[in-house]
Design a protein around this motif. Sequence first.
Motif, PDB file in Angstrom:
ATOM      1  N   SER A  66      45.107 138.681 128.605  1.00 22.57           N
ATOM      2  CA  SER A  66      45.223 139.824 127.691  1.00 22.57           C
ATOM      3  C   SER A  66      46.012 140.991 128.299  1.00 22.57           C
ATOM      4  CB  SER A  66      43.843 140.303 127.251  1.00 22.57           C
ATOM      5  OG  SER A  66      43.064 140.671 128.367  1.00 22.57           O
ATOM      6  N   ALA A  75      54.042 141.352 122.001  1.00 23.91           N
ATOM      7  CA  ALA A  75      52.892 141.047 121.148  1.00 23.91           C
ATOM      8  C   ALA A  75      52.020 139.972 121.808  1.00 23.91           C
ATOM      9  CB  ALA A  75      53.368 140.557 119.785  1.00 23.91           C
ATOM     10  N   PRO A  76      50.697 140.097 121.672  1.00 25.69           N
ATOM     11  CA  PRO A  76      49.801 139.108 122.300  1.00 25.69           C
ATOM     12  C   PRO A  76      50.104 137.663 121.903  1.00 25.69           C
ATOM     13  CG  PRO A  76      48.547 140.987 121.537  1.00 25.69           C
ATOM     14  CD  PRO A  76      49.949 141.175 121.031  1.00 25.69           C
ATOM     15  N   THR A  77      50.432 137.427 120.641  1.00 22.62           N
ATOM     16  CA  THR A  77      50.737 136.046 120.234  1.00 22.62           C
ATOM     17  C   THR A  77      52.011 135.547 120.911  1.00 22.62           C
ATOM     18  OG1 THR A  77      51.853 136.911 118.266  1.00 22.62           O
ATOM     19  CG2 THR A  77      49.579 136.177 117.989  1.00 22.62           C
ATOM     20  N   THR A  78      52.981 136.434 121.093  1.00 26.65           N
ATOM     21  CA  THR A  78      54.212 136.054 121.791  1.00 26.65           C
ATOM     22  C   THR A  78      53.906 135.761 123.253  1.00 26.65           C
ATOM     23  OG1 THR A  78      55.525 137.416 120.292  1.00 26.65           O
ATOM     24  CG2 THR A  78      56.551 136.822 122.388  1.00 26.65           C
ATOM     25  N   SER A  79      53.089 136.608 123.877  1.00 23.91           N
ATOM     26  CA  SER A  79      52.704 136.374 125.274  1.00 23.91           C
ATOM     27  C   SER A  79      52.028 135.016 125.425  1.00 23.91           C
ATOM     28  CB  SER A  79      51.753 137.467 125.766  1.00 23.91           C
ATOM     29  OG  SER A  79      52.426 138.689 125.908  1.00 23.91           O
ATOM     30  N   LEU A  80      51.114 134.698 124.524  1.00 20.41           N
ATOM     31  CA  LEU A  80      50.413 133.412 124.600  1.00 20.41           C
ATOM     32  C   LEU A  80      51.370 132.240 124.461  1.00 20.41           C
ATOM     33  CD1 LEU A  80      47.148 134.146 122.589  1.00 20.41           C
ATOM     34  CD2 LEU A  80      47.351 133.685 125.032  1.00 20.41           C
ATOM     35  N   ARG A  81      52.318 132.347 123.538  1.00 15.56           N
ATOM     36  CA  ARG A  81      53.297 131.270 123.341  1.00 15.56           C
ATOM     37  C   ARG A  81      54.095 131.046 124.636  1.00 15.56           C
ATOM     38  NH1 ARG A  81      55.376 132.856 118.774  1.00 15.56           N
ATOM     39  NH2 ARG A  81      56.935 134.229 119.689  1.00 15.56           N
ATOM     40  N   TYR A  82      54.544 132.140 125.257  1.00 16.41           N
ATOM     41  CA  TYR A  82      55.317 132.003 126.488  1.00 16.41           C
ATOM     42  C   TYR A  82      54.451 131.589 127.670  1.00 16.41           C
ATOM     43  CZ  TYR A  82      59.531 133.477 124.211  1.00 16.41           C
ATOM     44  OH  TYR A  82      60.620 133.525 123.396  1.00 16.41           O
ATOM     45  N   ASN A  84      51.958 129.539 127.473  1.00 15.79           N
ATOM     46  CA  ASN A  84      51.821 128.084 127.309  1.00 15.79           C
ATOM     47  C   ASN A  84      53.056 127.363 127.841  1.00 15.79           C
ATOM     48  OD1 ASN A  84      49.264 128.232 126.173  1.00 15.79           O
ATOM     49  ND2 ASN A  84      50.052 128.330 124.089  1.00 15.79           N
TER      50      ASN A  84
END
Length: 135
Positions: A66, A75-82, A84
């Motif tokens: 986080s 954006a948090p969703t972008t961070s999570l995608r990258y 991964n």
Amino acid sequence: MRKFPHNNYSQTLEKHDRIVGSINRLQRVNKAVSHALGLETCFKPEVSIMLELYEAERSGEVLTVSMLGLLDSIAPTTSLRYLNMLEENGAIHRFAHETDRRACCVEISFAAKTALDTAFHSVRLTESVSCRRAS
């Protein structure tokens, strides 16, 4: 993107303008980091995340999922995608937080840290050779 094994302006103007010199150095670092990570160019989200993790590792800090991307307004969703993608390529490792079972920590892999160390070292060498030639 590069896969890491699991065990990686003119010189005259630059002399007279510190800002231009700083921008040129930043561009060289950006190019070296992007190359080390197997990316095209530019501070993309994955480069930003890797730089955050690199700095954290060097300062002995531990970052959670986080926390990553907040400094660069990713954006948090972008961070999570990258995250991964970086994990699939062996550039990072995730692990459980020691005391907070809700949190997941992230660290840079040894191979990725070594690749970034090499990239930064090559920029310093290039700068020192340029300085000697200018003298």
